[in-house]
Design a protein around this motif. Structure first.
Motif, PDB file in Angstrom:
ATOM      1  N   ARG A  80     -12.480  -0.191   3.300  1.00 15.69           N
ATOM      2  CA  ARG A  80     -12.139   0.836   2.310  1.00 15.69           C
ATOM      3  C   ARG A  80     -10.671   0.732   1.915  1.00 15.69           C
ATOM      4  NH1 ARG A  80     -12.900   3.792  -1.926  1.00 15.69           N
ATOM      5  NH2 ARG A  80     -12.426   5.978  -1.729  1.00 15.69           N
ATOM      6  N   ALA A  81      -9.795   0.447   2.879  1.00 19.93           N
ATOM      7  CA  ALA A  81      -8.371   0.278   2.580  1.00 19.93           C
ATOM      8  C   ALA A  81      -8.180  -0.861   1.588  1.00 19.93           C
ATOM      9  CB  ALA A  81      -7.581   0.011   3.863  1.00 19.93           C
ATOM     10  N   ARG A  92      -1.798   7.066  -4.173  1.00 24.77           N
ATOM     11  CA  ARG A  92      -3.145   7.640  -4.171  1.00 24.77           C
ATOM     12  C   ARG A  92      -4.045   6.889  -3.189  1.00 24.77           C
ATOM     13  NH1 ARG A  92      -4.551  12.221  -5.312  1.00 24.77           N
ATOM     14  NH2 ARG A  92      -5.960  12.103  -3.599  1.00 24.77           N
ATOM     15  N   ALA A  93      -3.929   5.563  -3.158  1.00 21.05           N
ATOM     16  CA  ALA A  93      -4.737   4.752  -2.239  1.00 21.05           C
ATOM     17  C   ALA A  93      -4.445   5.154  -0.798  1.00 21.05           C
ATOM     18  CB  ALA A  93      -4.461   3.267  -2.454  1.00 21.05           C
ATOM     19  N   LEU A  94      -3.167   5.278  -0.462  1.00 20.74           N
ATOM     20  CA  LEU A  94      -2.793   5.654   0.901  1.00 20.74           C
ATOM     21  C   LEU A  94      -3.281   7.061   1.221  1.00 20.74           C
ATOM     22  CD1 LEU A  94      -1.289   4.947   3.514  1.00 20.74           C
ATOM     23  CD2 LEU A  94       0.766   5.944   2.479  1.00 20.74           C
ATOM     24  N   GLN A 135      -3.966  -2.044  10.859  1.00 24.42           N
ATOM     25  CA  GLN A 135      -3.332  -3.064  10.018  1.00 24.42           C
ATOM     26  C   GLN A 135      -3.695  -2.868   8.550  1.00 24.42           C
ATOM     27  OE1 GLN A 135      -4.733  -6.539  12.125  1.00 24.42           O
ATOM     28  NE2 GLN A 135      -2.815  -6.762  13.246  1.00 24.42           N
ATOM     29  N   ALA A 136      -4.944  -2.498   8.293  1.00 26.38           N
ATOM     30  CA  ALA A 136      -5.366  -2.228   6.910  1.00 26.38           C
ATOM     31  C   ALA A 136      -4.579  -1.054   6.350  1.00 26.38           C
ATOM     32  CB  ALA A 136      -6.866  -1.956   6.860  1.00 26.38           C
ATOM     33  N   ALA A 137      -4.416  -0.001   7.152  1.00 26.74           N
ATOM     34  CA  ALA A 137      -3.615   1.151   6.720  1.00 26.74           C
ATOM     35  C   ALA A 137      -2.155   0.745   6.536  1.00 26.74           C
ATOM     36  CB  ALA A 137      -3.726   2.279   7.733  1.00 26.74           C
ATOM     37  N   GLY A 138      -1.683  -0.140   7.391  1.00 30.50           N
ATOM     38  CA  GLY A 138      -0.300  -0.625   7.280  1.00 30.50           C
ATOM     39  C   GLY A 138      -0.057  -1.344   5.966  1.00 30.50           C
ATOM     40  N   ARG A 139      -1.056  -2.073   5.488  1.00 29.02           N
ATOM     41  CA  ARG A 139      -0.907  -2.749   4.190  1.00 29.02           C
ATOM     42  C   ARG A 139      -0.810  -1.731   3.062  1.00 29.02           C
ATOM     43  NH1 ARG A 139      -4.598  -6.113   6.850  1.00 29.02           N
ATOM     44  NH2 ARG A 139      -6.430  -5.322   5.741  1.00 29.02           N
ATOM     45  N   LEU A 140      -1.625  -0.668   3.139  1.00 26.58           N
ATOM     46  CA  LEU A 140      -1.531   0.399   2.131  1.00 26.58           C
ATOM     47  C   LEU A 140      -0.161   1.065   2.189  1.00 26.58           C
ATOM     48  CD1 LEU A 140      -4.990   2.216   2.413  1.00 26.58           C
ATOM     49  CD2 LEU A 140      -4.227   0.675   0.601  1.00 26.58           C
ATOM     50  N   THR A 149       7.034   5.344  -3.480  1.00 24.39           N
ATOM     51  CA  THR A 149       6.395   6.659  -3.369  1.00 24.39           C
ATOM     52  C   THR A 149       6.301   7.165  -1.929  1.00 24.39           C
ATOM     53  OG1 THR A 149       4.216   5.598  -3.357  1.00 24.39           O
ATOM     54  CG2 THR A 149       5.065   6.376  -5.493  1.00 24.39           C
ATOM     55  N   VAL A 150       6.598   6.307  -0.970  1.00 22.24           N
ATOM     56  CA  VAL A 150       6.602   6.709   0.439  1.00 22.24           C
ATOM     57  C   VAL A 150       7.932   6.274   1.048  1.00 22.24           C
ATOM     58  CG1 VAL A 150       5.533   6.322   2.707  1.00 22.24           C
ATOM     59  CG2 VAL A 150       4.097   6.628   0.696  1.00 22.24           C
ATOM     60  N   ARG A 151       8.502   7.144   1.845  1.00 22.24           N
ATOM     61  CA  ARG A 151       9.815   6.863   2.436  1.00 22.24           C
ATOM     62  C   ARG A 151       9.772   5.578   3.265  1.00 22.24           C
ATOM     63  NH1 ARG A 151      11.285  12.090   5.627  1.00 22.24           N
ATOM     64  NH2 ARG A 151      12.655  10.674   6.747  1.00 22.24           N
ATOM     65  N   PRO A 152      10.863   4.820   3.275  1.00 25.59           N
ATOM     66  CA  PRO A 152      10.853   3.505   3.911  1.00 25.59           C
ATOM     67  C   PRO A 152      10.881   3.532   5.433  1.00 25.59           C
ATOM     68  CG  PRO A 152      13.011   3.961   2.957  1.00 25.59           C
ATOM     69  CD  PRO A 152      12.104   5.083   2.547  1.00 25.59           C
ATOM     70  N   ASP A 153      11.204   4.663   6.043  1.00 27.43           N
ATOM     71  CA  ASP A 153      11.317   4.696   7.499  1.00 27.43           C
ATOM     72  C   ASP A 153      10.004   5.024   8.212  1.00 27.43           C
ATOM     73  OD1 ASP A 153      11.361   7.306   6.498  1.00 27.43           O
ATOM     74  OD2 ASP A 153      12.647   8.051   8.105  1.00 27.43           O
ATOM     75  N   VAL A 154       8.919   5.189   7.466  1.00 27.17           N
ATOM     76  CA  VAL A 154       7.612   5.479   8.070  1.00 27.17           C
ATOM     77  C   VAL A 154       6.978   4.165   8.512  1.00 27.17           C
ATOM     78  CG1 VAL A 154       5.308   6.449   7.673  1.00 27.17           C
ATOM     79  CG2 VAL A 154       7.308   7.502   6.584  1.00 27.17           C
ATOM     80  N   THR A 155       6.489   4.136   9.749  1.00 26.38           N
ATOM     81  CA  THR A 155       5.820   2.938  10.268  1.00 26.38           C
ATOM     82  C   THR A 155       4.312   3.187  10.339  1.00 26.38           C
ATOM     83  OG1 THR A 155       5.840   3.600  12.598  1.00 26.38           O
ATOM     84  CG2 THR A 155       7.845   2.497  11.731  1.00 26.38           C
ATOM     85  N   PRO A 156       3.518   2.131  10.460  1.00 21.06           N
ATOM     86  CA  PRO A 156       2.071   2.332  10.640  1.00 21.06           C
ATOM     87  C   PRO A 156       1.749   3.181  11.874  1.00 21.06           C
ATOM     88  CG  PRO A 156       2.493   0.074   9.999  1.00 21.06           C
ATOM     89  CD  PRO A 156       3.846   0.705  10.254  1.00 21.06           C
TER      90      PRO A 156
END
Length: 196
Positions: A80-81, A92-94, A135-140, A149-156
């Motif tokens: 789905r990711a 929106r995908a994330l 890992q799929a979520a990490g790619r999103l 659209t998402v802050r750069p300091d967020v990790t998977p």
């Protein structure tokens, strides 16, 4: 001289062994839905009409049984990711994927805690299945970060912890279940970069 009676490849499981495995999974899904991930393996074996030894021959531990129960769901989430990444704007995908994951994390009581426990335990049968999904979520996440659209300091791992925390809250305080949508929106808002 080679022993002609021994095949080079292991034989497929016998029909009765396949039936036992299928029956264990069918009953385990019911028992885990009722009792959560700490469900009694002895109870699962009893309700499946088999001995505990038979259950352990198919699933040597609880994580192996849970992995078999959850594999399809986690594989579907990983697919789905990829589908969302190909068809939907990054944020929106994330968001859509996280929402689906959060709903699924509440499928069984105790599942969020179980998933967090496998995070750094490569020996757990659940680890590899969870890793593929993470890992799929990490790619999103990376695509959303690249789009700004998402802050750069967020990790998977941050993402995994936050979404599992939402499921854990529903486990621990069912009275907050009605607030889950609101809590999810707060998490999503927290992922956005701060306004300049």
């Amino acid at each position: 001289m080679p022993d002609e009676s021994r095949p080079d490849h292991p034989r497929a499981p016998r029909a009765d062994a396949r039936r036992n495995r299928d029956r264990i999974l069918e009953v385990a899904a019911q028992v885990v839905a009722e009792q959560g991930t700490p469900a009694s393996l002895r109870d699962i074996a009893r309700r499946a009409g088999i001995g505990l030894g038979t259950l352990y021959r198919h699933f040597p531990n609880r994580d192996a049984l849970l992995e078999a129960l959850l594999r399809r769901r986690f594989t579907r989430l990983a697919e789905r990711a990829d589908a969302l990444a190909a068809t939907t704007p990054p944020e929106r995908a994330l968001t859509d994927w996280l929402y689906e994951f959060t709903l699924g994390a509440g499928a069984y009581q105790g599942l969020p805690a179980t998933l967090m426990a496998t995070l750094h335990d490569p020996r757990s049968p659940l680890h590899a299945t969870c890793l593929t999904m993470r890992q799929a979520a990490g790619r999103l996440l990376a695509t959303a970060q690249e789009s700004g659209t998402v802050r750069p300091d967020v990790t998977p791992v941050d993402l995994f912890a936050l979404t599992n925390a939402l499921g854990w809250i529903a486990d621990q305080a069912p009275t907050l279940a009605e607030r889950q949508e609101h809590l999810f929106r707060l998490v999503i808002d927290g992922l956005r970069p701060p306004s300049p």
